[in-house]
Structures are given as structure tokens and as C-alpha cells.
Write a protein that holds these residues in place. Structure first.
Motif, PDB file in Angstrom:
ATOM      1  N   SER A  92     -23.772  61.629 -44.803  1.00  0.00           N
ATOM      2  CA  SER A  92     -24.066  61.571 -43.393  1.00  0.00           C
ATOM      3  C   SER A  92     -23.666  60.150 -42.921  1.00  0.00           C
ATOM      4  CB  SER A  92     -25.200  61.917 -42.972  1.00  0.00           C
ATOM      5  OG  SER A  92     -25.660  63.209 -43.190  1.00  0.00           O
ATOM      6  N   ALA A  93     -24.027  58.841 -43.528  1.00  0.00           N
ATOM      7  CA  ALA A  93     -23.865  57.748 -43.025  1.00  0.00           C
ATOM      8  C   ALA A  93     -22.336  57.458 -43.044  1.00  0.00           C
ATOM      9  CB  ALA A  93     -24.613  56.788 -43.826  1.00  0.00           C
ATOM     10  N   TYR A  94     -21.678  57.806 -44.097  1.00  0.00           N
ATOM     11  CA  TYR A  94     -20.305  57.735 -44.326  1.00  0.00           C
ATOM     12  C   TYR A  94     -19.561  58.291 -43.198  1.00  0.00           C
ATOM     13  CZ  TYR A  94     -15.512  58.644 -45.627  1.00  0.00           C
ATOM     14  OH  TYR A  94     -14.119  58.939 -45.630  1.00  0.00           O
ATOM     15  N   MET A  95     -19.927  59.348 -42.715  1.00  0.00           N
ATOM     16  CA  MET A  95     -19.147  60.290 -41.866  1.00  0.00           C
ATOM     17  C   MET A  95     -19.232  59.370 -40.442  1.00  0.00           C
ATOM     18  SD  MET A  95     -17.358  62.602 -43.214  1.00  0.00           S
ATOM     19  CE  MET A  95     -16.974  63.136 -41.371  1.00  0.00           C
ATOM     20  N   THR A  96     -20.422  58.897 -40.104  1.00  0.00           N
ATOM     21  CA  THR A  96     -20.792  58.134 -38.956  1.00  0.00           C
ATOM     22  C   THR A  96     -19.890  56.906 -39.062  1.00  0.00           C
ATOM     23  OG1 THR A  96     -22.859  58.929 -38.580  1.00  0.00           O
ATOM     24  CG2 THR A  96     -22.294  56.789 -37.693  1.00  0.00           C
ATOM     25  N   ASN A  97     -19.876  56.287 -40.094  1.00  0.00           N
ATOM     26  CA  ASN A  97     -18.787  55.129 -40.431  1.00  0.00           C
ATOM     27  C   ASN A  97     -17.584  55.259 -40.141  1.00  0.00           C
ATOM     28  OD1 ASN A  97     -21.008  53.236 -40.595  1.00  0.00           O
ATOM     29  ND2 ASN A  97     -21.399  53.913 -42.815  1.00  0.00           N
ATOM     30  N   TYR A  98     -16.937  56.502 -40.878  1.00  0.00           N
ATOM     31  CA  TYR A  98     -15.565  57.021 -40.737  1.00  0.00           C
ATOM     32  C   TYR A  98     -15.290  57.016 -39.310  1.00  0.00           C
ATOM     33  CZ  TYR A  98     -11.608  60.238 -41.486  1.00  0.00           C
ATOM     34  OH  TYR A  98     -10.466  60.919 -41.477  1.00  0.00           O
ATOM     35  N   ARG A  99     -16.171  57.461 -38.320  1.00  0.00           N
ATOM     36  CA  ARG A  99     -15.515  57.733 -37.030  1.00  0.00           C
ATOM     37  C   ARG A  99     -15.686  56.428 -36.290  1.00  0.00           C
ATOM     38  NH1 ARG A  99     -19.825  61.887 -37.770  1.00  0.00           N
ATOM     39  NH2 ARG A  99     -18.791  64.007 -37.897  1.00  0.00           N
ATOM     40  N   ASN A 100     -16.076  55.402 -36.703  1.00  0.00           N
ATOM     41  CA  ASN A 100     -16.187  54.147 -36.203  1.00  0.00           C
ATOM     42  C   ASN A 100     -14.815  53.427 -36.573  1.00  0.00           C
ATOM     43  OD1 ASN A 100     -18.479  54.569 -35.034  1.00  0.00           O
ATOM     44  ND2 ASN A 100     -19.931  53.698 -36.449  1.00  0.00           N
ATOM     45  N   HIS A 101     -14.085  53.972 -37.425  1.00  0.00           N
ATOM     46  CA  HIS A 101     -12.901  53.143 -37.843  1.00  0.00           C
ATOM     47  C   HIS A 101     -11.576  53.882 -37.684  1.00  0.00           C
ATOM     48  CE1 HIS A 101     -16.068  50.868 -40.181  1.00  0.00           C
ATOM     49  NE2 HIS A 101     -15.414  49.968 -39.720  1.00  0.00           N
ATOM     50  N   TRP A 102     -11.539  54.824 -36.727  1.00  0.00           N
ATOM     51  CA  TRP A 102     -10.242  55.583 -36.361  1.00  0.00           C
ATOM     52  C   TRP A 102      -9.319  54.611 -35.645  1.00  0.00           C
ATOM     53  CZ3 TRP A 102     -13.090  60.415 -34.419  1.00  0.00           C
ATOM     54  CH2 TRP A 102     -13.610  61.167 -35.592  1.00  0.00           C
ATOM     55  N   ILE A 103      -8.165  54.203 -36.195  1.00  0.00           N
ATOM     56  CA  ILE A 103      -7.097  53.767 -35.452  1.00  0.00           C
ATOM     57  C   ILE A 103      -5.819  54.373 -35.805  1.00  0.00           C
ATOM     58  CG2 ILE A 103      -7.961  51.378 -35.754  1.00  0.00           C
ATOM     59  CD1 ILE A 103      -6.093  50.713 -38.090  1.00  0.00           C
ATOM     60  N   TRP A 104      -4.774  54.238 -34.903  1.00  0.00           N
ATOM     61  CA  TRP A 104      -3.423  54.790 -34.809  1.00  0.00           C
ATOM     62  C   TRP A 104      -2.749  54.270 -36.102  1.00  0.00           C
ATOM     63  CZ3 TRP A 104      -1.218  58.466 -31.760  1.00  0.00           C
ATOM     64  CH2 TRP A 104      -2.027  58.773 -30.617  1.00  0.00           C
ATOM     65  N   VAL A 105      -1.880  55.083 -36.774  1.00  0.00           N
ATOM     66  CA  VAL A 105      -0.854  54.490 -37.766  1.00  0.00           C
ATOM     67  C   VAL A 105      -0.078  53.507 -36.830  1.00  0.00           C
ATOM     68  CG1 VAL A 105       1.022  55.149 -39.078  1.00  0.00           C
ATOM     69  CG2 VAL A 105      -0.858  56.367 -39.418  1.00  0.00           C
ATOM     70  N   GLU A 106       0.526  52.552 -37.364  1.00  0.00           N
ATOM     71  CA  GLU A 106       1.285  51.484 -36.803  1.00  0.00           C
ATOM     72  C   GLU A 106       2.697  52.323 -36.074  1.00  0.00           C
ATOM     73  OE1 GLU A 106       3.538  47.204 -37.386  1.00  0.00           O
ATOM     74  OE2 GLU A 106       2.649  48.191 -38.944  1.00  0.00           O
ATOM     75  N   GLY A 107       2.687  52.103 -34.991  1.00  0.00           N
ATOM     76  CA  GLY A 107       4.087  52.694 -34.174  1.00  0.00           C
ATOM     77  C   GLY A 107       3.846  54.430 -33.850  1.00  0.00           C
ATOM     78  N   ALA A 108       2.793  54.715 -34.345  1.00  0.00           N
ATOM     79  CA  ALA A 108       2.649  56.171 -34.019  1.00  0.00           C
ATOM     80  C   ALA A 108       2.346  56.463 -32.558  1.00  0.00           C
ATOM     81  CB  ALA A 108       1.674  56.953 -34.894  1.00  0.00           C
TER      82      ALA A 108
END
Length: 233
Positions: A92-108
Motif C-alpha cells: 500500500s505504501a508503494y502505491m502511494t509513493n508511486y502516485r507521487n512520482h508520475w511524470i511525463w516521458v520527455e517530449g510526450a
């Protein structure tokens, strides 16, 4: 290239899943002494092997999503002789942390903005419905796309034909006028090609560029500027 409709894959095509996963795993690892019985690299290697195996079983309908979500942490910790009593909490902690690190692929993002001004666009993605819908929201993908298909809603995962049949119906154009942009050769390029679509293979995350018999893509690119030039946007 003259499509009437363009579908994009989501993870590692528009959203940088690889960096989000790595950063989330690092933060989770640093937060739980139970994981620190091994190095971070050892943990990541073991987790990724188990996670890949479980997703493959899920894709073949051998296990359900709850088994996958539970087992990817529990089984990895068991394999590494860790205390599995906290595996669900760590997951559960991983899923919370995962959502905190979403970024676009460069140029996408810039490419999607430009493509969506000229073409009808949509998203097709595997993954868990609530997670993928949250990505749609955070990335404001409804600004660019009107059609969204999560394979969980179909009951099959890409490259199953049922996913592409549903997406073809949703696009409302002839199959040979659909272009699919994705990073997975099997799920996206083979799946799209088998459906009668054109395909654009994004290789920005591809580590094996020998390609072998991987020659079914209509276009192969590693920089989104190449795609926008080909689409004249």
C-alpha cells in the motif's frame, strides 16, 4: 502517414512508469527496515522478476488482480527471507509513493498537444482501473483525448484481440485509418498490427535494439519530435 484516429499507450509511452516505479521503490525501501536486509538493487531485481511473472499469469487469466497485488510484495519478501507480516502495508505504501512520482516521458506532452490539434486521439492502457483513471486525471489527458479504454473494462489485456476490437468500435473509423503509438512490441505493435492498424513503436525505453524479427511496426522512433514530424504537426 495519414490516419483518421490516433491511439496512444499510457505507461512508458506518455507517462514515465519506469522512473515512477524506481523512485517509489526507493522511498518505500528507505521507509521499511524489513526491506533493508538486502541492498536496494537486490530488492529491485527480485521484485521485478516476481512482478513480471505475476503480470504474465494475470494476462493469461491464471490469477486475479488481488492475487497479483498481494503476491508481488509478499512472495518477493518471502523469497528474500524477510518478515512477510508487513507485506500488505508495504504494498500500500508503494502505491502511494508511486502516485507521487508520475511524470511525463520527455517530449510526450508537447507531442500529444500538437497531435490532438489535428487528429482525433485516444488512450488504450493495461493496468488497474483506479490507478489508470487517476493518471488520466493528474495528467489532464481529457484536454487532449476524448476516448479512453482500460483493458480491465474489457476483461482481457493487450494484445488480446478483444481490446483492439473494442477500441476500433470506439474510434468509429476504418481499422486501416487507426494509428497506435506504444512502447511494448508485443502488447502494442503486434496487438495493433493484428487488428489491422498502423503502428508507431516508441523505443525510448527499449534496451535490446537488435530487434530481431521485430519489423511489424509501421514506424519506429525514440524521440517524439520524429513522430510529430511524420504526422506533420
Amino acid at each position: 502517414m495519414n490516419p483518421d484516429f490516433i491511439y496512444f499507450d499510457l505507461d512508458n509511452t506518455l507517462l514515465n512508469h519506469s522512473s515512477a516505479e524506481t523512485n517509489a521503490q526507493r522511498v518505500t525501501y528507505e521507509s521499511y527496515p524489513e526491506l533493508q536486509r538486502v541492498t536496494l538493487d537486490e530488492w529491485l531485481n527480485a521484485y521485478r522478476v516476481n512482478n513480471h511473472m505475476l503480470w504474465s499469469r494475470y494476462q493469461r487469466n491464471e490469477i486475479d488482480r488481488h492475487h497479483l497485488q498481494f503476491s508481488r510484495f509478499h512472495d518477493t519478501m518471502k523469497e528474500l527471507n524477510m518478515d512477510t507480516s508487513v507485506s500488505s502495508e508495504i504494498g500500500s505504501a508503494y502505491m502511494t509513493n508511486y502516485r507521487n512520482h508520475w511524470i511525463w516521458v520527455e517530449g510526450a506532452k508537447e507531442a500529444l498537444e500538437r497531435v490532438s490539434r489535428k487528429y482525433k486521439t485516444g488512450i488504450i492502457t493495461n493496468g488497474f482501473k483506479e490507478t489508470q483513471e487517476k493518471k488520466f486525471e493528474i495528467m489532464e489527458l481529457n484536454r487532449y483525448c476524448k476516448t479512453f479504454l482500460i483493458s480491465e473494462d474489457v476483461g482481457k489485456m493487450k494484445p488480446h484481440p478483444a481490446v483492439f476490437d473494442k477500441a476500433s468500435d470506439m474510434a468509429g473509423v476504418e481499422r486501416n485509418k487507426i494509428l497506435y503509438v506504444g512502447d511494448s512490441y508485443v502488447s502494442d505493435i503486434e496487438g495493433g498490427s493484428n487488428a489491422g492498424w498502423s503502428t508507431a513503436w516508441y523505443t525510448g525505453f527499449e534496451t535490446d535494439m537488435s530487434n530481431g524479427n521485430r519489423n511489424r511496426a509501421s514506424v519506429t522512433f525514440s524521440d517524439f519530435a520524429t513522430l510529430t514530424n511524420l504526422l506533420d504537426v
